[in-house]
Write a protein that holds these residues in place. Sequence first.
Motif, PDB file in Angstrom:
ATOM      1  N   TRP A  88      -3.144  -0.819 -22.176  1.00 32.60           N
ATOM      2  CA  TRP A  88      -3.848  -0.262 -21.007  1.00 32.60           C
ATOM      3  C   TRP A  88      -5.351  -0.163 -21.283  1.00 32.60           C
ATOM      4  CZ3 TRP A  88      -1.313   1.230 -16.470  1.00 32.60           C
ATOM      5  CH2 TRP A  88      -2.047   1.978 -15.552  1.00 32.60           C
ATOM      6  N   GLN A  89      -6.166  -0.635 -20.310  1.00 40.31           N
ATOM      7  CA  GLN A  89      -7.615  -0.620 -20.443  1.00 40.31           C
ATOM      8  C   GLN A  89      -8.227   0.069 -19.217  1.00 40.31           C
ATOM      9  OE1 GLN A  89      -9.447  -1.913 -23.115  1.00 40.31           O
ATOM     10  NE2 GLN A  89      -7.463  -2.108 -24.141  1.00 40.31           N
ATOM     11  N   THR A  90      -9.515  -0.090 -19.017  1.00 39.93           N
ATOM     12  CA  THR A  90     -10.156   0.460 -17.831  1.00 39.93           C
ATOM     13  C   THR A  90      -9.638  -0.268 -16.590  1.00 39.93           C
ATOM     14  OG1 THR A  90     -12.009  -1.080 -17.903  1.00 39.93           O
ATOM     15  CG2 THR A  90     -12.234   0.977 -19.164  1.00 39.93           C
ATOM     16  N   LEU A  91      -9.754   0.394 -15.445  1.00 35.16           N
ATOM     17  CA  LEU A  91      -9.307  -0.232 -14.201  1.00 35.16           C
ATOM     18  C   LEU A  91     -10.003  -1.556 -13.963  1.00 35.16           C
ATOM     19  CD1 LEU A  91      -9.019   2.788 -11.717  1.00 35.16           C
ATOM     20  CD2 LEU A  91      -7.190   1.595 -12.937  1.00 35.16           C
ATOM     21  N   ASN A  92     -11.304  -1.611 -14.210  1.00 37.67           N
ATOM     22  CA  ASN A  92     -12.053  -2.852 -13.987  1.00 37.67           C
ATOM     23  C   ASN A  92     -11.497  -3.995 -14.828  1.00 37.67           C
ATOM     24  OD1 ASN A  92     -13.769  -1.805 -12.062  1.00 37.67           O
ATOM     25  ND2 ASN A  92     -15.386  -1.285 -13.516  1.00 37.67           N
ATOM     26  N   LYS A  93     -11.242  -3.734 -16.099  1.00 36.45           N
ATOM     27  CA  LYS A  93     -10.727  -4.773 -16.987  1.00 36.45           C
ATOM     28  C   LYS A  93      -9.337  -5.233 -16.559  1.00 36.45           C
ATOM     29  CE  LYS A  93     -13.307  -3.570 -21.187  1.00 36.45           C
ATOM     30  NZ  LYS A  93     -13.202  -3.086 -22.592  1.00 36.45           N
ATOM     31  N   MET A  94      -8.486  -4.276 -16.200  1.00 37.71           N
ATOM     32  CA  MET A  94      -7.121  -4.653 -15.815  1.00 37.71           C
ATOM     33  C   MET A  94      -7.098  -5.377 -14.486  1.00 37.71           C
ATOM     34  SD  MET A  94      -4.785  -1.452 -17.194  1.00 37.71           S
ATOM     35  CE  MET A  94      -5.571  -0.213 -16.149  1.00 37.71           C
ATOM     36  N   ASN A  95      -7.875  -4.897 -13.518  1.00 34.80           N
ATOM     37  CA  ASN A  95      -7.914  -5.559 -12.212  1.00 34.80           C
ATOM     38  C   ASN A  95      -8.425  -6.984 -12.318  1.00 34.80           C
ATOM     39  OD1 ASN A  95      -6.900  -3.379 -10.740  1.00 34.80           O
ATOM     40  ND2 ASN A  95      -8.931  -2.470 -10.470  1.00 34.80           N
ATOM     41  N   LYS A  96      -9.435  -7.182 -13.163  1.00 35.89           N
ATOM     42  CA  LYS A  96      -9.980  -8.525 -13.360  1.00 35.89           C
ATOM     43  C   LYS A  96      -8.958  -9.430 -14.033  1.00 35.89           C
ATOM     44  CE  LYS A  96     -13.925 -11.005 -15.366  1.00 35.89           C
ATOM     45  NZ  LYS A  96     -15.187 -10.862 -16.148  1.00 35.89           N
ATOM     46  N   ALA A  97      -8.269  -8.904 -15.036  1.00 35.02           N
ATOM     47  CA  ALA A  97      -7.307  -9.712 -15.791  1.00 35.02           C
ATOM     48  C   ALA A  97      -6.123 -10.144 -14.938  1.00 35.02           C
ATOM     49  CB  ALA A  97      -6.823  -8.942 -17.010  1.00 35.02           C
ATOM     50  N   ILE A  98      -5.662  -9.266 -14.069  1.00 31.98           N
ATOM     51  CA  ILE A  98      -4.468  -9.548 -13.274  1.00 31.98           C
ATOM     52  C   ILE A  98      -4.825  -9.993 -11.862  1.00 31.98           C
ATOM     53  CG2 ILE A  98      -3.996  -7.248 -12.310  1.00 31.98           C
ATOM     54  CD1 ILE A  98      -1.441  -9.633 -13.994  1.00 31.98           C
ATOM     55  N   GLU A  99      -6.134 -10.112 -11.602  1.00 35.83           N
ATOM     56  CA  GLU A  99      -6.651 -10.620 -10.316  1.00 35.83           C
ATOM     57  C   GLU A  99      -6.167  -9.793  -9.136  1.00 35.83           C
ATOM     58  OE1 GLU A  99      -5.358 -14.693 -10.397  1.00 35.83           O
ATOM     59  OE2 GLU A  99      -7.047 -15.321 -11.667  1.00 35.83           O
ATOM     60  N   GLY A 100      -6.046  -8.484  -9.343  1.00 34.22           N
ATOM     61  CA  GLY A 100      -5.693  -7.593  -8.245  1.00 34.22           C
ATOM     62  C   GLY A 100      -4.262  -7.685  -7.762  1.00 34.22           C
ATOM     63  N   LYS A 101      -3.396  -8.367  -8.502  1.00 32.99           N
ATOM     64  CA  LYS A 101      -2.011  -8.552  -8.055  1.00 32.99           C
ATOM     65  C   LYS A 101      -1.133  -7.346  -8.346  1.00 32.99           C
ATOM     66  CE  LYS A 101      -2.316 -13.564  -8.747  1.00 32.99           C
ATOM     67  NZ  LYS A 101      -1.808 -14.707  -9.553  1.00 32.99           N
ATOM     68  N   VAL A 102      -1.625  -6.431  -9.170  1.00 30.55           N
ATOM     69  CA  VAL A 102      -0.950  -5.175  -9.472  1.00 30.55           C
ATOM     70  C   VAL A 102      -1.964  -4.061  -9.259  1.00 30.55           C
ATOM     71  CG1 VAL A 102       0.105  -3.766 -11.295  1.00 30.55           C
ATOM     72  CG2 VAL A 102       0.658  -6.195 -11.133  1.00 30.55           C
ATOM     73  N   GLU A 103      -1.525  -2.921  -8.722  1.00 32.64           N
ATOM     74  CA  GLU A 103      -2.424  -1.782  -8.511  1.00 32.64           C
ATOM     75  C   GLU A 103      -2.153  -0.736  -9.593  1.00 32.64           C
ATOM     76  OE1 GLU A 103      -2.613  -0.554  -4.276  1.00 32.64           O
ATOM     77  OE2 GLU A 103      -1.386  -2.354  -3.943  1.00 32.64           O
ATOM     78  N   PHE A 104      -3.221  -0.355 -10.293  1.00 33.55           N
ATOM     79  CA  PHE A 104      -3.118   0.598 -11.385  1.00 33.55           C
ATOM     80  C   PHE A 104      -3.649   1.960 -10.945  1.00 33.55           C
ATOM     81  CE2 PHE A 104      -3.849  -3.634 -13.158  1.00 33.55           C
ATOM     82  CZ  PHE A 104      -2.790  -3.766 -14.031  1.00 33.55           C
ATOM     83  N   LEU A 105      -2.883   3.009 -11.219  1.00 34.49           N
ATOM     84  CA  LEU A 105      -3.324   4.359 -10.888  1.00 34.49           C
ATOM     85  C   LEU A 105      -3.948   5.017 -12.106  1.00 34.49           C
ATOM     86  CD1 LEU A 105      -0.453   5.864  -8.678  1.00 34.49           C
ATOM     87  CD2 LEU A 105      -2.490   4.616  -7.968  1.00 34.49           C
ATOM     88  N   ASN A 106      -5.167   5.516 -11.938  1.00 36.85           N
ATOM     89  CA  ASN A 106      -5.853   6.240 -13.006  1.00 36.85           C
ATOM     90  C   ASN A 106      -6.959   7.066 -12.353  1.00 36.85           C
ATOM     91  OD1 ASN A 106      -6.380   6.973 -15.698  1.00 36.85           O
ATOM     92  ND2 ASN A 106      -8.053   5.496 -15.817  1.00 36.85           N
ATOM     93  N   ASN A 107      -6.670   8.348 -12.113  1.00 36.29           N
ATOM     94  CA  ASN A 107      -7.596   9.249 -11.400  1.00 36.29           C
ATOM     95  C   ASN A 107      -7.813   8.828  -9.950  1.00 36.29           C
ATOM     96  OD1 ASN A 107      -7.973  10.669 -13.822  1.00 36.29           O
ATOM     97  ND2 ASN A 107      -9.691   9.363 -14.402  1.00 36.29           N
ATOM     98  N   ASN A 108      -6.908   8.046  -9.400  1.00 36.08           N
ATOM     99  CA  ASN A 108      -7.032   7.571  -8.023  1.00 36.08           C
ATOM    100  C   ASN A 108      -5.660   7.649  -7.352  1.00 36.08           C
ATOM    101  OD1 ASN A 108      -5.837   5.551  -9.555  1.00 36.08           O
ATOM    102  ND2 ASN A 108      -6.984   3.886  -8.634  1.00 36.08           N
ATOM    103  N   PHE A 109      -5.550   7.098  -6.152  1.00 37.42           N
ATOM    104  CA  PHE A 109      -4.262   7.050  -5.470  1.00 37.42           C
ATOM    105  C   PHE A 109      -4.210   5.779  -4.642  1.00 37.42           C
ATOM    106  CE2 PHE A 109      -7.004   8.834  -2.266  1.00 37.42           C
ATOM    107  CZ  PHE A 109      -6.471   8.440  -1.044  1.00 37.42           C
ATOM    108  N   ALA A 110      -3.008   5.413  -4.230  1.00 34.68           N
ATOM    109  CA  ALA A 110      -2.810   4.228  -3.399  1.00 34.68           C
ATOM    110  C   ALA A 110      -2.214   4.650  -2.070  1.00 34.68           C
ATOM    111  CB  ALA A 110      -1.888   3.242  -4.104  1.00 34.68           C
ATOM    112  N   VAL A 111      -2.598   3.961  -1.027  1.00 38.24           N
ATOM    113  CA  VAL A 111      -2.114   4.256   0.326  1.00 38.24           C
ATOM    114  C   VAL A 111      -0.980   3.303   0.674  1.00 38.24           C
ATOM    115  CG1 VAL A 111      -2.712   4.373   2.769  1.00 38.24           C
ATOM    116  CG2 VAL A 111      -4.386   5.075   1.033  1.00 38.24           C
ATOM    117  N   VAL A 112       0.147   3.872   1.064  1.00 32.84           N
ATOM    118  CA  VAL A 112       1.297   3.093   1.507  1.00 32.84           C
ATOM    119  C   VAL A 112       1.764   3.684   2.830  1.00 32.84           C
ATOM    120  CG1 VAL A 112       3.652   2.376   0.993  1.00 32.84           C
ATOM    121  CG2 VAL A 112       1.980   2.541  -0.860  1.00 32.84           C
TER     122      VAL A 112
END
Length: 230
Positions: A88-112
């Motif tokens: 697990w890394q920073t959100l920026n690093k993970m989002n870039k690596a996986i090209e936004g295909k997975v949403e990572f929660l870390n001090n945030n939330f997701a809307v469904v």
Amino acid sequence: MKIFAIADTHLSGQPPAKPMSIFGSHWDGHWEKIKKSWQERVSEQDVVLIAGDISWAMKLSDALVDLNAITDLPGRKIVIRGNHDYWWQTLNKMNKAIEGKVEFLNNNFAVVGDWAICGSRGWTCPEDPLFKASDRPIFDRELLRVEASLLAAQTAGFSNKILMLHFPPFYNPYTETGFTGLIAKYNVVICVYGHLHGESIKNAATGIINGAAYHLVSCDALGFELKQII
């Protein structure tokens, strides 16, 4: 739209470098069992919450084979960190690596839809006999992260909240632990958690407790099938 949950996929590459069958024959081919359930039940319009311990990889670059195996499956994926997710890394690093295909929660939330999906790893609770002095800073930090996620959702106007933790939010479900206090404070409707395996599954608290619905979703507790929670 349906919302499913699962935890503790414990992947380690294709083929697995660390077969989970070392923990019992019921783990034989566990990922194939999970995939079968996923492919049969989840559509592209559905959401799957993955509550930590996703990959045994130590580095993000090594975890990508496991994350990509998950992105190949249907639906939207929202994940939190588990205690074994050392990649697990920073959100920026993970989002870039996986090209936004997975949403990572870390001090945030997701809307469904009308739901806010909140969460963080959590930690061993102080009531646990195995809790050590060295656990206190991690426990306190995770409380802050969980509250940051719930507060962000509440500030945005969401009353329907699902809290995703990796660790159970309690040792005794009728004892206030900090996490249960936040669940009450922010009127969490559903809490999903993993981490527990083997004999611990038998004593896991599930169902409605103090007004919130609790679901244990470690994959072996579910017979290696996804659990529909909405």
